[in-house]
Design a protein around this motif. Structure first.
Motif, PDB file in Angstrom:
ATOM      1  N   UNK A 130      -8.106 -25.193  35.442  1.00  0.00           N
ATOM      2  CA  UNK A 130      -7.423 -23.976  34.767  1.00  0.00           C
ATOM      3  C   UNK A 130      -7.005 -22.753  35.636  1.00  0.00           C
ATOM      4  N   UNK A 131      -7.438 -23.070  36.959  1.00  0.00           N
ATOM      5  CA  UNK A 131      -6.989 -22.079  38.004  1.00  0.00           C
ATOM      6  C   UNK A 131      -5.364 -22.412  38.563  1.00  0.00           C
ATOM      7  N   UNK A 135       0.080 -18.099  39.251  1.00  0.00           N
ATOM      8  CA  UNK A 135      -0.572 -16.919  39.817  1.00  0.00           C
ATOM      9  C   UNK A 135      -1.015 -17.057  41.095  1.00  0.00           C
TER      10      UNK A 135
ATOM     11  N   UNK B 174     -10.861 -20.041  32.392  1.00  0.00           N
ATOM     12  CA  UNK B 174     -10.659 -21.228  32.005  1.00  0.00           C
ATOM     13  C   UNK B 174     -11.605 -22.063  31.512  1.00  0.00           C
ATOM     14  N   UNK B 263      -7.847 -18.596  29.570  1.00  0.00           N
ATOM     15  CA  UNK B 263      -6.516 -19.113  30.257  1.00  0.00           C
ATOM     16  C   UNK B 263      -6.556 -18.457  31.719  1.00  0.00           C
ATOM     17  N   UNK B 264      -7.438 -17.691  31.991  1.00  0.00           N
ATOM     18  CA  UNK B 264      -7.509 -16.569  33.316  1.00  0.00           C
ATOM     19  C   UNK B 264      -7.333 -15.241  33.046  1.00  0.00           C
ATOM     20  N   UNK B 265      -7.506 -14.461  33.847  1.00  0.00           N
ATOM     21  CA  UNK B 265      -7.989 -13.102  33.494  1.00  0.00           C
ATOM     22  C   UNK B 265      -6.667 -12.367  33.344  1.00  0.00           C
ATOM     23  N   UNK B 266      -5.393 -12.842  33.672  1.00  0.00           N
ATOM     24  CA  UNK B 266      -4.066 -12.110  33.501  1.00  0.00           C
ATOM     25  C   UNK B 266      -3.536 -12.583  32.082  1.00  0.00           C
ATOM     26  N   UNK B 267      -3.967 -13.645  31.384  1.00  0.00           N
ATOM     27  CA  UNK B 267      -3.427 -14.354  30.335  1.00  0.00           C
ATOM     28  C   UNK B 267      -4.294 -14.262  28.924  1.00  0.00           C
TER      29      UNK B 267
END
Lengths: 174, 350
Positions: A130-131, A135, B174, B263-267
């Motif tokens: 997922x990373x 970004x 995630x 989904x990640x810190x900004x999503x």
């Protein structure tokens, strides 16, 4: 005994712990544009550009292991990423044995970019895919740029940490 | 030390050792877990020392650079607090009523599980870890897998525990997933779907439909009247105030269950439904999302997660993408609660 004490491992561990603590307390708490600057990675690439690819890889591996132990990433993830980063930065020695500060900074940027970008790639193999997002296009340049700026300041520490003395050049007698 | 090894050998040695360590750790190795615990204990005093040096500098800098902003924020928060005091009374009454209903119906609730307060002492040092560190650990009964909340809702779960500290994986990571349910009412669905003749696919949990009406009217009439004098006037004051005229209707609550993922810190968070029709019929923007509970869930039912902010249809697929904005402000966590709920070990995994 004296050789062991003066060796790189006895210096790597305390310096690494201190760098890790600075990372956790200072750099992790003050992100730049939501990106956490990587002090430990900057130290690894500084060691790489001053001491060469082999020592850079060893510094990256050791400091990466400490990083893994302090966090929740699978043990070996950061060690692999930082090891490759340190090695990439150390390739500056393929061009010159004693790089100028600006050349060292350029290779530090390359090494840091390799190190930071490798972390999510390793994550793919450990089932944490997922990373890999857009970004990364922001994270990697900021981390690499910061490492390039910090590199000239950290080069003496990196050299001492790895037990390498600065080369002194003498003019040839005519 | 290094000169005896060629560059390729060093690279191969580093890569192989790392892969071996990753494999061992992913399979779950007690020695590595123990090493992490010891390392965390060793690093703790060093962190404290570094913090003791860095904090005064940091505070001085903030004092100089952020004074005006802090003052403005303080004033805004005071205003907000005044507003919230009013609604707090109403909310407390609703909670008491809710607990009473649960007790009467012999249902369990998250409120029956005692929370453990903790302070956030650090964030993840890396850009690819979405975790925070808290100051309670196994000594206080914290175990891997326990859910963590703040005042606003769920923030994550415990992934690593040492005697004095624990690591919390945030819901936006995630690798985080949990069973969640969307709570919406028939009225909400009907309002946004007026032409629909089909009934929602969700399971109606409550069929209670009652209507209560409260109306209080108070009338005060003041008449100042004397004998009608020529040239004098009669003043009649009539004040009518309607204190409350409320109609409360307990509507049918529709629950749609799915798996919520980070989904990640900004999503935003993502919700996937087990039933693809659910997202089409029963889920609308603004609906509340909370933990679903169940035997294989990582958290008990009823912990609020957030609100739906977007429902988008996928091309070539009947299911929709549902995005959730978490209630909790995950970028500013100071104090949290560990819900001392031990999930099923199979659900926790590694």
């Amino acid at each position: 005994m004296r050789t062991v004490l003066a060796g790189p491992l006895t210096r790597l561990l305390p310096v690494g712990l201190l760098a890790l603590s600075v990372q956790r307390v200072v750099f992790a708490q003050h992100p730049l544009n939501d990106v956490k600057l990587q002090f430990v990675l900057a130290l690894v690439v500084a060691a790489g550009v001053t001491c060469g690819a082999d020592r850079g890889a060893v510094a990256g591996f050791t400091l990466g292991l400490l990083y893994d132990l302090s966090g929740s990433t699978p043990l070996g993830t950061m060690a692999l990423a930082y090891g490759l980063g340190g090695m990439a930065a150390g390739y500056v020695h393929a061009f010159t044995p004693d790089p100028q500060w600006w050349l060292a900074s350029i290779f530090a940027v390359i090494g840091a970019a390799v190190g930071e970008a490798t972390i999510p790639l390793v994550g793919v193999f450990t089932g944490e895919s997922g990373w890999i997002t857009t970004d990364l296009l922001v994270i990697v340049p900021i981390v690499a740029g910061a490492a390039g700026l910090l590199c000239p300041l950290l080069m003496p520490l990196g050299r001492w940490m790895m037990g390498v003395k600065r080369k002194k050049w003498k003019a040839m007698a005519e | 030390m290094f000169s005896s090894l060629s560059r390729r050998r060093v690279l191969a040695l580093v890569v192989i050792t790392c892969l071996l360590l990753i494999t061992l750790d992913k399979r779950g190795n007690p020695i590595i877990d123990r090493a992490r615990s010891v390392f965390a204990t060793l690093l703790s005093p060093l962190d404290t020392s570094t913090r003791a040096i860095a904090l005064p500098i940091e505070r001085a800098w903030y004092g100089i650079s952020n004074y005006d902003d802090l003052e403005r924020e303080n004033q805004a928060l005071r205003d907000q607090l005044q507003t919230l005091r009013g609604t707090d009374v109403e909310a407390r009454a609703a909670i008491l009523e809710y607990r009473e209903l649960l007790r009467v119906n012999q249902l369990s609730s998250t409120y029956t599980i005692e929370p453990l307060a903790a302070k956030v002492v650090g964030g993840a040092p890396s850009n690819f870890q979405n975790t925070v560190e808290i100051d309670v650990g196994s000594n206080k009964g914290v175990r891997v897998g326990m859910p963590v909340t703040d005042g606003a809702g769920l923030i994550g779960r415990i992934t690593s525990v040492s005697p004095e500290h624990s690591i919390v994986l945030l819901i936006t990571a995630p690798e985080y997933a949990i069973l969640a349910q969307v709570l919406s009412t028939d009225e909400q669905i009907a309002a946004e779907q007026p032409t629909s003749s089909t009934s929602p696919s969700g399971i109606p949990v409550s069929d209670l439909t009652s209507s209560t009406s409260t109306s209080t009217t108070s009338t005060t009439s003041t008449t100042v009247a004397g004998e009608a004098q020529p040239g004098s006037s009669t003043t009649t004051s009539s004040t009518t105030s309607v204190v409350a005229n409320t109609t409360t209707t307990l509507l049918e609550v529709v629950r749609e269950t799915g798996v919520m993922e980070g989904q990640g810190p900004t999503r935003p968070l993502l919700l996937r439904f087990t039933d693809s029709v659910s997202s089409v019929t029963g889920v609308r923007v603004g609906a509340f999302v909370e933990t679903a509970g169940g035997n294989n869930s990582l958290a008990p039912a009823g912990i609020p997660i957030g609100r739906i902010t977007a429902v988008r249809q996928q091309s070539g697929n009947s299911s929709a993408i549902v995005e959730i904005t978490p209630n909790a402000n995950l970028s500013r966590l100071f104090f949290v609660n560990v819900v001392l709920y031990v999930p099923n070990p199979d659900a926790v995994g590694k």
